[in-house]
Design a protein around this motif. Sequence first.
Motif, PDB file in Angstrom:
ATOM      1  N   GLU A 137      32.248  32.804  24.664  1.00  0.00           N
ATOM      2  CA  GLU A 137      31.741  32.511  25.498  1.00  0.00           C
ATOM      3  C   GLU A 137      33.170  32.264  26.064  1.00  0.00           C
ATOM      4  OE1 GLU A 137      27.307  30.348  25.798  1.00  0.00           O
ATOM      5  OE2 GLU A 137      29.068  29.147  24.199  1.00  0.00           O
ATOM      6  N   LEU A 138      34.233  31.617  25.751  1.00  0.00           N
ATOM      7  CA  LEU A 138      35.361  31.296  26.320  1.00  0.00           C
ATOM      8  C   LEU A 138      36.099  32.532  27.488  1.00  0.00           C
ATOM      9  CD1 LEU A 138      37.803  29.797  22.945  1.00  0.00           C
ATOM     10  CD2 LEU A 138      36.084  28.523  24.363  1.00  0.00           C
ATOM     11  N   ASP A 139      35.703  33.709  28.010  1.00  0.00           N
ATOM     12  CA  ASP A 139      35.977  34.301  28.593  1.00  0.00           C
ATOM     13  C   ASP A 139      35.283  34.349  29.370  1.00  0.00           C
ATOM     14  OD1 ASP A 139      38.170  35.890  27.059  1.00  0.00           O
ATOM     15  OD2 ASP A 139      36.871  37.412  26.250  1.00  0.00           O
ATOM     16  N   ARG A 140      33.953  33.579  29.465  1.00  0.00           N
ATOM     17  CA  ARG A 140      32.947  34.105  30.334  1.00  0.00           C
ATOM     18  C   ARG A 140      33.470  32.580  31.482  1.00  0.00           C
ATOM     19  NH1 ARG A 140      27.021  33.979  27.855  1.00  0.00           N
ATOM     20  NH2 ARG A 140      26.772  33.301  30.616  1.00  0.00           N
ATOM     21  N   ILE A 141      33.538  31.860  30.794  1.00  0.00           N
ATOM     22  CA  ILE A 141      34.418  30.254  31.150  1.00  0.00           C
ATOM     23  C   ILE A 141      35.656  30.607  32.154  1.00  0.00           C
ATOM     24  CG2 ILE A 141      35.246  28.205  30.718  1.00  0.00           C
ATOM     25  CD1 ILE A 141      33.447  27.631  28.159  1.00  0.00           C
ATOM     26  N   THR A 142      36.780  31.373  31.032  1.00  0.00           N
ATOM     27  CA  THR A 142      37.256  32.441  32.272  1.00  0.00           C
ATOM     28  C   THR A 142      37.454  32.827  33.575  1.00  0.00           C
ATOM     29  OG1 THR A 142      39.110  31.107  30.355  1.00  0.00           O
ATOM     30  CG2 THR A 142      39.968  32.624  32.530  1.00  0.00           C
ATOM     31  N   GLU A 143      36.552  34.168  33.065  1.00  0.00           N
ATOM     32  CA  GLU A 143      36.093  34.149  34.409  1.00  0.00           C
ATOM     33  C   GLU A 143      34.796  33.958  35.637  1.00  0.00           C
ATOM     34  OE1 GLU A 143      33.761  37.660  32.624  1.00  0.00           O
ATOM     35  OE2 GLU A 143      35.466  38.666  31.320  1.00  0.00           O
ATOM     36  N   THR A 144      34.388  32.437  35.416  1.00  0.00           N
ATOM     37  CA  THR A 144      33.265  31.788  35.939  1.00  0.00           C
ATOM     38  C   THR A 144      34.446  31.016  36.889  1.00  0.00           C
ATOM     39  OG1 THR A 144      31.778  32.034  34.589  1.00  0.00           O
ATOM     40  CG2 THR A 144      31.740  30.477  36.250  1.00  0.00           C
ATOM     41  N   ALA A 145      35.264  30.280  35.820  1.00  0.00           N
ATOM     42  CA  ALA A 145      36.938  29.580  36.792  1.00  0.00           C
ATOM     43  C   ALA A 145      37.049  30.264  37.610  1.00  0.00           C
ATOM     44  CB  ALA A 145      37.334  28.429  35.935  1.00  0.00           C
ATOM     45  N   VAL A 146      37.845  31.824  37.433  1.00  0.00           N
ATOM     46  CA  VAL A 146      38.656  32.820  38.044  1.00  0.00           C
ATOM     47  C   VAL A 146      37.731  32.798  39.465  1.00  0.00           C
ATOM     48  CG1 VAL A 146      39.683  34.611  38.998  1.00  0.00           C
ATOM     49  CG2 VAL A 146      40.081  33.636  36.438  1.00  0.00           C
ATOM     50  N   SER A 147      36.069  32.945  38.992  1.00  0.00           N
ATOM     51  CA  SER A 147      35.845  33.762  40.060  1.00  0.00           C
ATOM     52  C   SER A 147      34.956  32.486  41.125  1.00  0.00           C
ATOM     53  CB  SER A 147      34.586  34.488  39.925  1.00  0.00           C
ATOM     54  OG  SER A 147      34.281  34.834  39.100  1.00  0.00           O
ATOM     55  N   LEU A 148      34.838  31.144  40.957  1.00  0.00           N
ATOM     56  CA  LEU A 148      34.775  30.035  41.184  1.00  0.00           C
ATOM     57  C   LEU A 148      35.824  29.883  42.315  1.00  0.00           C
ATOM     58  CD1 LEU A 148      32.950  27.159  42.284  1.00  0.00           C
ATOM     59  CD2 LEU A 148      34.070  26.488  40.521  1.00  0.00           C
ATOM     60  N   ARG A 149      37.642  29.902  42.082  1.00  0.00           N
ATOM     61  CA  ARG A 149      38.293  29.894  42.669  1.00  0.00           C
ATOM     62  C   ARG A 149      38.389  30.679  43.787  1.00  0.00           C
ATOM     63  NH1 ARG A 149      43.149  26.754  40.699  1.00  0.00           N
ATOM     64  NH2 ARG A 149      44.167  28.237  42.187  1.00  0.00           N
ATOM     65  N   VAL A 150      38.214  32.232  43.618  1.00  0.00           N
ATOM     66  CA  VAL A 150      37.973  32.718  44.686  1.00  0.00           C
ATOM     67  C   VAL A 150      37.269  32.901  45.191  1.00  0.00           C
ATOM     68  CG1 VAL A 150      38.145  35.997  44.685  1.00  0.00           C
ATOM     69  CG2 VAL A 150      39.059  35.160  43.480  1.00  0.00           C
ATOM     70  N   ALA A 151      35.797  32.336  45.282  1.00  0.00           N
ATOM     71  CA  ALA A 151      34.806  31.833  46.221  1.00  0.00           C
ATOM     72  C   ALA A 151      35.586  31.027  46.834  1.00  0.00           C
ATOM     73  CB  ALA A 151      33.781  31.942  45.236  1.00  0.00           C
ATOM     74  N   HIS A 152      36.644  30.037  46.443  1.00  0.00           N
ATOM     75  CA  HIS A 152      35.987  28.906  46.993  1.00  0.00           C
ATOM     76  C   HIS A 152      37.568  29.296  48.331  1.00  0.00           C
ATOM     77  CE1 HIS A 152      34.933  25.212  46.392  1.00  0.00           C
ATOM     78  NE2 HIS A 152      34.870  25.112  45.007  1.00  0.00           N
ATOM     79  N   ALA A 153      38.219  29.758  47.723  1.00  0.00           N
ATOM     80  CA  ALA A 153      39.429  30.529  48.759  1.00  0.00           C
ATOM     81  C   ALA A 153      39.162  31.298  49.835  1.00  0.00           C
ATOM     82  CB  ALA A 153      40.711  31.468  48.170  1.00  0.00           C
ATOM     83  N   GLU A 154      38.182  32.459  49.431  1.00  0.00           N
ATOM     84  CA  GLU A 154      37.192  33.020  50.616  1.00  0.00           C
ATOM     85  C   GLU A 154      36.503  32.270  51.452  1.00  0.00           C
ATOM     86  OE1 GLU A 154      34.651  35.969  48.657  1.00  0.00           O
ATOM     87  OE2 GLU A 154      36.570  37.188  48.075  1.00  0.00           O
TER      88      GLU A 154
END
Length: 162
Positions: free
Chosen positions: A77-94
């Motif tokens: 699940e650590l990879d899922r946490i990292t991927e979700t955090a990155v996706s959240l940052r991208v969505a915020h930037a958009e």
Amino acid sequence: MPTTTMLDQATAMIENAWGQPIEALEVLGVRRPSDDPLLRCAMHTRTALAITDNAVTVHQDRLHALSRHGYVPDFYELDRITETAVSLRVAHAESRAYLQAIRRAVEAREAAAPEVEAPAVRLAQAAVARSGQTPHAPGATSDPPSPTAFVGLSAPTAGPRR
């Protein structure tokens, strides 16, 4: 108290600029797109912002579920946490980019509307009207310039040379 999302900010910005509720503006943007192209642009950008705002909510919920208090994530699940955090940052930037685009459309509308003047300009006009003076055009002067006297070294006189 819930926090204001970027979609809420964009909606308020558009409603204030056009002076109508968002539902009425959506109808105007679809029925008569050539009447106000800036409205159509703002409404399309708001639609894209609504999609990214939804993505932000989904990623936040997923990240909170994976990192809730007392929960120990499994190794996979650590990879899922990292991927979700990155996706959240991208969505915020958009979302920030879309909000900035809407802000620019509103600014362009305000700049294009000649009847809506800045408060400072209206205050200056009111002050001039109260004082009874007429404003001068830039570079124009009210009185002709007076000649200035130059006092300096006197020029040598031409006299006999010795």
